[in-house]
Design a protein around this motif. Structure first.
Motif, PDB file in Angstrom:
ATOM      1  N   THR A  57       0.815  -1.206  -0.090  1.00 34.56           N
ATOM      2  CA  THR A  57       0.043  -0.160   0.161  1.00 34.56           C
ATOM      3  C   THR A  57       0.819   1.256   0.013  1.00 34.56           C
ATOM      4  N   TRP A  58       2.187   1.218   0.200  1.00 34.25           N
ATOM      5  CA  TRP A  58       3.049   2.400   0.500  1.00 34.25           C
ATOM      6  C   TRP A  58       3.755   2.729  -0.929  1.00 34.25           C
ATOM      7  N   CYS A  59       3.403   1.771  -1.835  1.00 30.91           N
ATOM      8  CA  CYS A  59       3.984   1.821  -3.325  1.00 30.91           C
ATOM      9  C   CYS A  59       3.333   2.506  -4.247  1.00 30.91           C
ATOM     10  N   ARG A  92      -1.786  -5.907   9.005  1.00 35.17           N
ATOM     11  CA  ARG A  92      -3.022  -6.344   8.144  1.00 35.17           C
ATOM     12  C   ARG A  92      -3.934  -5.236   8.484  1.00 35.17           C
ATOM     13  N   GLU A  93      -4.131  -4.568   9.438  1.00 33.28           N
ATOM     14  CA  GLU A  93      -4.965  -3.150   9.495  1.00 33.28           C
ATOM     15  C   GLU A  93      -4.754  -2.029   8.427  1.00 33.28           C
ATOM     16  N   SER A 101     -10.970   1.929   2.097  1.00 35.25           N
ATOM     17  CA  SER A 101     -11.150   3.061   1.855  1.00 35.25           C
ATOM     18  C   SER A 101     -11.148   3.511   0.151  1.00 35.25           C
ATOM     19  N   ARG A 102     -10.879   2.603  -0.651  1.00 32.07           N
ATOM     20  CA  ARG A 102     -10.938   2.577  -2.243  1.00 32.07           C
ATOM     21  C   ARG A 102     -11.970   1.794  -2.730  1.00 32.07           C
ATOM     22  N   GLY A 103     -12.538   0.864  -1.828  1.00 33.52           N
ATOM     23  CA  GLY A 103     -13.784   0.365  -2.729  1.00 33.52           C
ATOM     24  C   GLY A 103     -13.513  -0.672  -3.781  1.00 33.52           C
ATOM     25  N   TYR A 104     -12.172  -1.222  -3.971  1.00 36.00           N
ATOM     26  CA  TYR A 104     -11.800  -2.121  -4.751  1.00 36.00           C
ATOM     27  C   TYR A 104     -12.770  -3.300  -4.877  1.00 36.00           C
TER      28      TYR A 104
END
Length: 160
Positions: A57-59, A92-93, A101-104
């Motif tokens: 997620t940081w990428c 995991r959190e 938050s992105r609704g993928y």
């Protein structure tokens, strides 16, 4: 048609200079949990083309890829194809907050680092294409779904 797709992907990477490794070896089976705590086993997708997308997620490149992948999958449903997004995040959190938050709509799995280690993942994003017999046919590190590949797939490419 499956062979055509594999040849198309390999030719694309050869022409545009991406690193492509051809394995022709069986993909290691794994069982990971998704963010809803469902157990997902790679072997259960035998008979389908599977893309394993290792990300974090940081990428920033991964974030762009995830958005494009989500749009592409939503607009090009194919029952013979499965995309498994595999998070390399430490917590995991962090993954759950990011994903929700992105609704993928794509399925995301939380890796305990064993799977990425088995597959030799050293950086993200990394993709593996697993064919219908469970063999890894392509590994690619970096932006797999660049606009050129999207164009090829959108204009009649297939996962079959």
């Amino acid at each position: 048609m499956k062979k055509f797709f594999i040849i198309l992907v390999v030719c694309f990477f050869a022409i545009f200079g991406f690193r492509v490794d051809l394995y022709a070896k069986q993909a290691n089976n794994f069982i990971l949990s998704d963010i809803d705590d469902n157990q997902v086993e790679l072997l259960s997708f035998r008979g389908k083309m599977v893309v394993l997308f290792f990300f974090a997620t940081w990428c920033s490149v991964c974030k762009k890829e995830l958005s494009e992948l989500n749009d592409f999958i939503a607009n090009n449903p194919d029952p013979s194809f499965k995309l498994l997004c595999i998070s390399q995040d430490e917590l995991r959190e962090t993954l759950e907050d990011f994903w929700n938050s992105r609704g993928y709509s794509m399925q995301v799995l939380f890796d305990n680092k064993d799977v990425s280690s088995q597959y030799g993942v050293q950086s993200v994003p990394t993709f593996f294409l697993v064919d219908t017999t469970g063999e890894i046919v392509v590994e690619e590190t970096g932006s797999f779904y660049d606009s050129q590949l999207f164009k090829v797939l959108s204009e009649g490419g297939s996962y079959k």
